[in-house]
Design an enzyme around this catalytic site. Sequence first.
Site: not given
Lengths: 531, 577
Positions: A59, A92-93, A393
């Site tokens: 993550d 996020t990535t 998530d």
Amino acid sequence: MSAVKSLNPKAEVARAAQALAVNISAARGLQDVLKSNLGPKGTMKMLVSGSGDIKLTKDGNVLLHEMQIQHPTASLIARVATAQDDITGDGTTSNVLIIGELLKQADLYISEGLHPRIVTEGFELARNKALEVLEDIKVVREIDRDTLINVARTSLRTKVHPELADLLTEHVVDAVLAISKPDEPIDLHMVEMMEMQHKTDMDTTLVRGIVMDHGARHPDMKKRVENAYILTCNVSLEYEKSEVNAGFFYKSATEREKLVQAERAFTDARVAKIIEFKKQVCDEKNKGFVVINQKGIDPLSLDMMAKEGIVALRRAKRRNMERLALACGGMAMNSLDDMTPECLGYAGLVYEHVLGEQKYTFVEECKNPQSVTILIKGPNSHTLAQIKDAIHDGLRAVKNAIEDGSVIPGAGAFEIAAHAALMKYKEGVKGRPRLGIAAYADALLVIPKVLAQNSGFDAQETIVKLQEEYAAAGQPVGLDLSSGEALIPTDVGILDNYRVKKQLLHSCTVIATNLLLVDEIMRAGLSSLKG
Amino acid sequence: MAGTTKEVVTIQLGHYANFVGTHWWNIQESSFVYDPGVCQGPKEINHDVLFREGETLQKDVTYTPRLIAFDLKGSLNTLRQEGTLYDITDEAEDLKWPSDVTLHKVDVTRKNEFLQDLDKQDLCLQQEKAMQEIPHQENEKGEHTGADRGDVTPDVFGSKLYNLDKSVSVWSDFLRLHLHPRSLTVIEEYQYENKEDSQPFDIFGCGQQLLCSNQKLKQQVEDKLHFFIEECDHLQGFQLLLDSYNGFGGLACHLLEDLADEYSTKGLLSFGVTPAIFENSTRIQDTHRLITSALTYEKLANHSSLFVPLSLNSALWGRKPELVRFPHLKYNALLDYHTSAVLGASLDTVTVPYRLETNAVSVAELTDMLGSHGRKVAALSASLPFPIMDSGSLVETLMTHSDLLPWKPLTPYCSKCSMPFAQSSVLRGVHGNLVKRNLAPTAPKLLRDCSTVEEVMRLYLTDMCPESLNVSWSLQQACQVTAPFPHIFAQDVSVNGLLSQKARPDTLGVSSVPMLSSLQSSPDIASLVDHLHTEATRVNIKKFHKFFEAGLEPDDFTETLNNLETLAQQYSTDTLL
């Protein structure tokens, strides 16, 4: 010479092109770190600290929290990316990748003399257009269980191994469906996650009720109760000194004894009230009675209740009190004066599970549970932590889908479509901002490119293939990670969240714009004036 | 109610607080008697008050502190967050991830000599256990038995002299006991000893906001507290040990408010610690510390049942540190390892009243006695070691101190030694036969009539502080200062802690010392609070924007200052008489 230099010779200054170079290299650096994470074929990272603590994650959000980012620009980007996670629970990535790529593409033009301001104007236009594409491409349909399963699976497959992802998918969707009420925002706090270091990760289950990590503290209390009434209350059942300063006003030992007894009687009366109430409601033989108290219960009170066949739990967590009422019905009592049978909850089965020094109490078979528990199991604590992050998530993804009322085809489909639309849109824009639009369009392609790279395919070849397919098919196409060919994401059930993409477009553009417009970096704060 | 242990839950917040706490737990652990056969004398301390018995998944019995400790990321060095006690000897990692896995490993930090020996000892115990279970395997493991076991197991610490001054950088470097896996909480947002670029955890508000903004941490804290509290049959209260000069002050205040709300009838005793010297500190850092201390002190005085500020710097917030000098100690004030040892030993002594096996008072009773009339700040004084000559007696020692109280204040600005309003003093390590050995015939008759330590103490205190409310306790067990307690004792302190004419050889450490401590509600507190108030008033808070960023309102600060002023007045003797 910067003006600040004349005031503070110690100030560190970087100007114009140099400043831009600093920002771009930081953004690219961060991008390189997170690149390999993206998608279900990304690399899992195992972090081992100097003392041997293990963390297992893929993550981007977790990784960004773990990394000690020193560079101010990088930490700014990291903070935006983690904010993305706070708001939407995912992306996020992607966030870090797109910001890095936007800067890289812009740099190509800026190094040829284009003013950053023009580029950013193009970015703004491109973002607005991309948002339009997002509106067009989104699939508005009834969000049924199947759709949610697809959304959750898409999210979870990128976090844990496929078998576990499929198992968790079911649990996550069922959990959210159990707690969601029509026309009310979904409160994910009503899904409790309980960790149990036991067996393997595939034993993770959904309990339609509450699991508490404590048990009855009396050896004679039953370990298993069926058909149980649940009394939740917040009443102290332990002997406490009522008068604060009482300790110093006893004249003699007997007087002290008397006072203690009087205070004890007060507590006893409360326990007696519960026992009487129990007798009143449990007239039949096969009914059980469980007391769950937020305050303490001392051994003497426990003893009295054990004799009457009542199972009592003390010091329930505050957050569990609300959940209990939702799961079993009834309501939490703050006083024992006006107890009625309506205040009681009901559970078909209450039982205890002991694991080492840790006791767990399961309250199950509730009539209409509106609060549920996901019981996470795993052989060690880092597996538990990894699953917990993934479930978190997954829950967010399901919640987002329900609240959006729509989904986006995944597997890079949106980025391909947006790129095509932006290139077309570019032709209609006059002047140099169109260069910014082109940069933006190219930057978006980083997502399918990295997806392809991580799966072992050639990035350029894949992109061209996908673009051709898209032009031919006329509907969003994504990348099949196992074959490297194009596929229709909605057909195979690869679905992303609408709001994640939307937030992504907004925040990436804003940050990239801000970073591009920086033409001077200086460090001359008071803290650098030591002494 | 006799026969029942009244449990206390300890909460440690901050790195220096953990330093102090570690010394304290170490001292307690060294006084454990594992072998029931060798027990000397009556059992005086009930360790169950602060410790809990547990069981690992392998059904091994554990005995760990009932403790929750907070620290920043990166401060643990060689200690694993979950400890090794509950470790499951893991089979090979089973990774089911279908694609690549990369391993990022930080270099293993080397353990110092003391920790290495501790590991050896653990290993020996494990092997011994394994041997008992499977006796026939003894031959295969022959090389590990015999010599090895005999040497290392019981007296690793008895004989060896460690010098850890250089190798201790964080508190886990000298932690002697195992902690429960739930004890440690690491705050991930802030880095310990960070470089300039990242955010320091030095502002009251940083800590205060932490529990509001970080839901995960909040839940973690709730779960951990619950774990330790739920199992208590007769929870009597909490003791907090906190850094009062940085963000942990804010965190502690937030936590304390919650506890006071949830457990209103329990005692909340808090100790705010500050290191003696901050090396290379800038003016801004100093001011940040000052403002944070002001905010923390005010809140703690308000919400805890009793708050005790502690530091070996008796001129805290001043320009130049003034160190507390003990006649028989040579400590290095720059080393937190040394200064925290003095505080840790004092805490171990002063908390004796609620840890006694018999006739213990509860935390609430103790704090009620000292914290009445709104005077909820108290001072701690200690005498380490309590100066008894090896040929002398208790009475004699006390008489040589006839005009001066024998202890030194560990609370800043309390060096005047005024008559306290109330005090609770503990004398330990003085054996009954030392009471009036070789007593000169000139001694007052009253003293000569006393036969026990308690009587002497009572008489002495009544004589010295006639106007105070005095309570005293005594126990025979001395304060254990074996390794890893630092070697801070002067040469004239002998191995058993008594003063001697003969210098102690360098190769010998002190193993235990007698100690006297006194927790007092004293008028001196007024000067402490006054100092804090004047210093904080001098600061132009508007220049320190970080506080406002962290949620402080200018009006709140003014109110804090006013409250401090009111607090100081509570201690003024003029208004009372």
